[in-house]
Design a protein around this motif. Structure first.
Motif: not given
Length: 333
Positions: A28, A265-269, A307-308, A330, A333
């Motif tokens: 990922q 930021w709540t998600s980072l890939a 989510e991004a 990313a 929230s």
């Protein structure tokens, strides 16, 4: 499976083989594509081997190739000990084991031989091979010329000789009283596409192109488009810098790469890709190639997922033919 085209012209029978691609790895957060391989083969009444004159035959072979390149307005190829070794090893092996192919009975490919001889794993490499029964042995330079002319009459092999992506040349030849095998080998950083996509890009233009193509893919999947983020561009650049020191390892704390003051930021890939044989500059063709690899990979068919909401990107071209890119997806929230 390599696509193959058979060409017949008088006494010349040619098989042109071409392949591009490689392996893709993904956690990922990572993709890697191996270097491109360009192959070609021809059977032509041509040459035989005399070990004592191998150097003069190699010189004749490169002189003929460079003369053809000069007529096409291309720079000379440089002789390469690595390519000479790869070519000679394959010619001798085909003679000893009585086969005629780019792939050995053990499954070794031209790229395997190039690497085994000490070649750069990110370079573009090419190979022309020839065989002839009943040719005179030992050969002389006139036979090398006949061999060269046979290759030049076949589009796929002519393309190897006249490729803008090749800089180096090797030649090998092996024969007994009944049969001769000859091999030309080539390598280089690759060439930019011969269209508008070959124009070097600024960092800003590369990011805009990558985002546009990713958003097209997301729209096709029914996902909202992503917005650009300077903070995520910074993360991508920092990941890219870390890959220069450790190409196989991503930073453990991606959130720690965010610039000071960037919160929420709540998600980072993260995804990375390195391709070979891509020329010496970052162009639209290179960026599009990398993005298409991300999109086509099963884990990334919907780049960034649901989510991004934002996107960051950084890329660099290295002179040996490598181009590496990093994408950051990313959500907030």
């Amino acid at each position: 499976m390599f696509p193959m085209v058979e060409i017949r012209c008088g006494s010349v029978k040619a098989v042109s083989i071409r392949a591009r691609g490689g392996t893709i790895l993904s956690l990922q957060i990572g993709i890697r594509a191996a270097a491109t391989i360009l192959l070609a083969t021809i059977a032509s009444p041509a040459v035989a081997e005399d070990t004592s004159s191998l150097m003069s035959l190699r010189q004749a072979a490169i002189n003929l190739s460079n003369a053809a390149r000069a007529e096409a307005g291309l720079p000379d190829l440089n002789p390469s000990d690595i390519l000479d070794q790869a070519a000679q090893d394959h010619a001798a092996d085909m003679l000893e084991r009585n086969y005629y192919d780019h792939i050995t009975p053990d499954g070794d490919t031209p790229f395997d031989r190039f690497i085994a001889a000490g070649g750069n794993s990110w370079a573009l490499s090419g190979e022309n091979i020839a065989t002839c029964e009943g040719c005179p042995s030992p050969p002389d330079t006139s036979r090398v010329r006949g061999f060269h002319e046979g290759w030049m009459q076949s589009p796929g092999h002519r393309e190897n000789i006249l490729s803008e992506g090749f800089e180096s040349f090797g030649f090998g030849i092996a024969a007994d009283s009944n049969k001769v095998y000859a091999v030309q080998t080539f390598s280089g950083p690759g060439a930019d596409a011969g269209d508008g996509s070959s124009t070097p890009l600024t960092h800003e233009a590369a990011r805009a192109l990558a985002l546009a193509e990713i958003n097209m893919a997301r729209t096709a999947e029914g996902l909202d488009p992503l917005g650009p983020s300077d903070a995520l561009h910074t993360v991508a650049t920092r990941v890219l810098d870390s890959l220069a020191d450790a190409p196989e390892a991503l930073p453990e704390n991606i959130f720690g790469l965010l610039p000071e003051g960037s919160t929420g930021w709540t998600s980072l890939a993260v995804q990375t890709s390195t391709i070979g044989g891509s020329g010496g500059t970052l162009t639209g063709a290179v960026v599009s190639d990398i993005v298409s690899r991300w999109i086509s990979a099963s884990e990334t068919s919907q780049p960034g997922g649901t989510e991004a909401s934002h996107f960051g990107f950084s890329a660099v071209a290295i002179g040996d033919g490598r181009s590496t890119a990093v994408a950051v997806f990313a959500g907030r929230s």
